[in-house]
Scaffold this active site. Structure first.
Site, mmCIF file in Angstrom:
data_model
loop_
_atom_site.group_PDB
_atom_site.id
_atom_site.type_symbol
_atom_site.label_atom_id
_atom_site.label_comp_id
_atom_site.label_asym_id
_atom_site.label_seq_id
_atom_site.Cartn_x
_atom_site.Cartn_y
_atom_site.Cartn_z
ATOM 1 N N ARG A 185 11.940 8.979 8.223
ATOM 2 C CA ARG A 185 10.689 9.204 8.955
ATOM 3 C C ARG A 185 9.737 8.035 8.754
ATOM 4 O O ARG A 185 9.849 7.260 7.806
ATOM 5 C CB ARG A 185 10.017 10.498 8.513
ATOM 6 C CG ARG A 185 9.546 10.498 7.055
ATOM 7 C CD ARG A 185 8.077 10.166 6.891
ATOM 8 N NE ARG A 185 7.732 9.994 5.478
ATOM 9 C CZ ARG A 185 7.698 8.825 4.862
ATOM 10 N NH1 ARG A 185 8.011 7.737 5.506
ATOM 11 N NH2 ARG A 185 7.362 8.734 3.579
ATOM 12 N N HIS A 242 -0.845 10.042 1.383
ATOM 13 C CA HIS A 242 -1.305 10.612 0.112
ATOM 14 C C HIS A 242 -2.294 11.766 0.313
ATOM 15 O O HIS A 242 -3.212 11.948 -0.477
ATOM 16 C CB HIS A 242 -1.938 9.530 -0.772
ATOM 17 C CG HIS A 242 -0.932 8.590 -1.361
ATOM 18 N ND1 HIS A 242 -0.122 8.924 -2.417
ATOM 19 C CD2 HIS A 242 -0.596 7.320 -1.020
ATOM 20 C CE1 HIS A 242 0.666 7.887 -2.716
ATOM 21 N NE2 HIS A 242 0.410 6.915 -1.873
ATOM 22 N N GLY A 273 9.912 3.158 1.834
ATOM 23 C CA GLY A 273 8.850 4.048 2.277
ATOM 24 C C GLY A 273 9.177 4.810 3.541
ATOM 25 O O GLY A 273 8.281 5.315 4.213
ATOM 26 N N ASP A 300 7.716 14.616 3.798
ATOM 27 C CA ASP A 300 9.024 14.049 4.122
ATOM 28 C C ASP A 300 10.023 15.135 4.487
ATOM 29 O O ASP A 300 10.790 15.005 5.450
ATOM 30 C CB ASP A 300 9.556 13.240 2.940
ATOM 31 C CG ASP A 300 8.656 12.080 2.570
ATOM 32 O OD1 ASP A 300 7.745 11.764 3.361
ATOM 33 O OD2 ASP A 300 8.856 11.503 1.488
ATOM 34 N N ASN A 302 9.811 2.454 -5.165
ATOM 35 C CA ASN A 302 10.492 3.663 -5.646
ATOM 36 C C ASN A 302 9.497 4.476 -6.457
ATOM 37 O O ASN A 302 9.191 4.150 -7.596
ATOM 38 C CB ASN A 302 11.703 3.296 -6.509
ATOM 39 C CG ASN A 302 12.547 4.514 -6.860
ATOM 40 O OD1 ASN A 302 12.022 5.602 -7.094
ATOM 41 N ND2 ASN A 302 13.862 4.352 -6.884
ATOM 42 N N LYS A 303 8.962 5.535 -5.846
ATOM 43 C CA LYS A 303 7.887 6.279 -6.489
ATOM 44 C C LYS A 303 8.342 7.047 -7.725
ATOM 45 O O LYS A 303 7.517 7.473 -8.531
ATOM 46 C CB LYS A 303 7.216 7.227 -5.495
ATOM 47 C CG LYS A 303 8.114 8.327 -4.923
ATOM 48 C CD LYS A 303 7.373 9.076 -3.820
ATOM 49 C CE LYS A 303 8.223 10.176 -3.229
ATOM 50 N NZ LYS A 303 7.546 10.845 -2.089
#
Length: 472
Positions: free
Chosen positions: A43, A50, A160, A207, A251-252
């Protein structure tokens, strides 16, 4: 089969997907034709970054790039041990095979090392565990049927664009189908948002929601409170959305940055609620929950923040004092115990101000898209403002992303980072007349060191795609 339930994930003929035959051959590998295949898209979020974990709406659309997963149910024979999950990725040079007994999925997830980028198979295990928990099957699968799974991912990783969440959703869907479960798309999205937290990140659900709720040809205005819902929004026909990779990997799950932002928003909610005399303020988890409880508008919330939340950073001790709590008690609260709270300078004002103003931008973007006279410059201006806020207030951009967004100014109507940030991709808005010179400008000014293939590899024009499906 989930496709038989109302609002279930649709069952679609495999041949309807472009290149499906070639991918099926690749997915089948040496194990033979799969029993079923699922597809889950990546997506791009056009605006509303956020804010999902704060309870506010977002504006994403599915993209063509996706994750295909083929599953073959294998009778392993008596005496061969408990049912197993056997994972293979077509990109074996990047993602090594993995296998475990299905009863041990939770144990493998518990071995994840905080601060390190999780191996790819852990994302798959998140989806498996979520569905097994929901169906009451965790630790209870018996018999001699193992699951051979081959994954082919086309969503650029660490960019992302939700490659990890797409894999979690695909894992959940395959596990649901394999165990003959029924679940609506909304319920699956909510389940996947919860189960992905086994990886350590406290995401908000955007997501997973767009992965299941997306429809071809439309973006979605997705809301999370009071319940998950999606509204189809037709984008202006003159609008062209371009995604460009900054080439900085994001990479969160590999650092505390993402969870710290979630925690700062929750702390800001508590500090503001305490100042306003809200009873049981510690029960609030999302900024929007406080707004609803107060019965005020977004503009009024911004004014309350200006009055009651100081602009200077707080220490954990200062927040604890405001909340009339011992620091140790605050540090033990859910989410707070996942970050090094007492070592941080917490910018509550900056974070909650971004969230409230970004939520307002989502609403304005939606209104502008639905207007009979669409103003692309207005939409672009909202995207520019979003990026500025993410860079300056939320501090989740990256110098290379800022450079990329800066190059878009003057060549496109607007641009912003998309995804959690700290790297990854930019999404830009232009029209057909701007497209060719915009792409040429990016090629010459940003991707020149990548050669002629750089622009083709790292930049693509996207249209709203379809959500998850079961392919037969």
């Amino acid at each position: 089969m989930p496709g038989e339930l109302k609002d279930a994930v649709p069952v679609v003929p495999l041949h309807e997907w472009k290149g499906a035959a070639g991918r099926l051959s690749k997915l089948g590998g040496s194990t033979g034709r799969p029993d079923f295949v699922v597809r889950v898209p990546g997506r791009v979020n056009l605006i509303g970054e956020h804010v999902d974990y704060c309870g506010y709406g977002v504006f994403p659309m599915a993209i063509e790039q996706d994750v295909f997963v083929a599953v073959r149910l294998v009778q392993s024979g008596r005496g061969s041990g408990p049912p197993r999950l056997i994972l293979t990725n077509t990109a074996t040079d990047q993602y090594p095979p993995f296998s475990c007994a299905i009863k041990d999925v939770r144990e493998h997830l518990s071995l994840r090392r905080p601060g390190e980028s999780p191996p790819w198979h852990l994302y798959y295990l998140c989806g498996v565990l979520g569905v097994l928990e929901s169906l009451g099957l965790e630790g209870k699968l018996e018999g001699d049927t193992s699951f051979e799974v081959v994954v082919d991912g086309r969503v650029p990783p660490r960019a992302g664009l939700s490659s990890s969440s797409a894999l979690v959703c695909a894992a959940a869907l395959t596990t649901l189908v394999a165990n003959k479960g029924d679940m609506t798309r909304s319920d699956l999205a909510s389940l996947c948002a919860q189960s992905e937290r086994h990886i350590g990140t406290q995401g908000g659900g955007m997501d997973q929601a767009i992965a299941f709720l997306a429809t071809a040809g439309t973006a979605q205005r997705i809301e999370f409170l009071p319940t998950l819902s999606g509204e189809k929004v037709t984008l202006p026909p003159s609008a062209v959305f371009v995604i460009a990779n900054s080439l900085v990997e994001a990479n969160k799950a590999a650092s505390d940055g993402y969870n710290v932002r979630v925690a700062e928003c929750r702390l800001a909610t508590w500090v503001l609620a305490k100042a306003l005399g809200v009873a049981d303020f510690l029960s609030l988890e999302k900024v929007k929950e406080l707004q609803v409880a107060l019965g005020v508008s977004l503009d009024e919330m911004v004014a309350l923040v200006e009055k009651h939340v100081r602009k200077e950073a707080y220490s954990a001790a200062e927040i604890a004092a405001v909340l009339c709590l011992p620091v140790a008690t605050l540090a033990e609260k859910p989410l707070m115990n996942r970050i090094p709270l007492e070592n941080l300078k917490l910018k509550l004002y900056h974070r909650i101000t971004h969230v409230l103003k970004e939520a307002a931008r989502v609403a304005e973007f939606h209104t502008a898209c639905c207007s009979p006279s669409v103003d692309l410059a207005r939409l672009g201006g909202l995207m520019n403002a979003s990026h500025t806020s993410l860079r300056d207030l939320y501090e989740c951009s990256h110098p290379r992303l800022d450079e990329l967004v800066g190059l878009a100014q003057g060549m496109a109507y607007g641009a912003r980072l998309t995804g959690a940030g700290w790297g990854g991709c930019m999404v830009a808005l232009c029209d057909e007349g701007q497209l060719a010179p915009f792409l040429e400008g990016l090629k010459n000014k940003y991707y020149s060191s990548e050669g002629d293939e750089g622009i083709q590899k790292h930049v693509f024009v996207t249209q709203p795609g379809a959500g998850a499906s079961i392919l037969e």
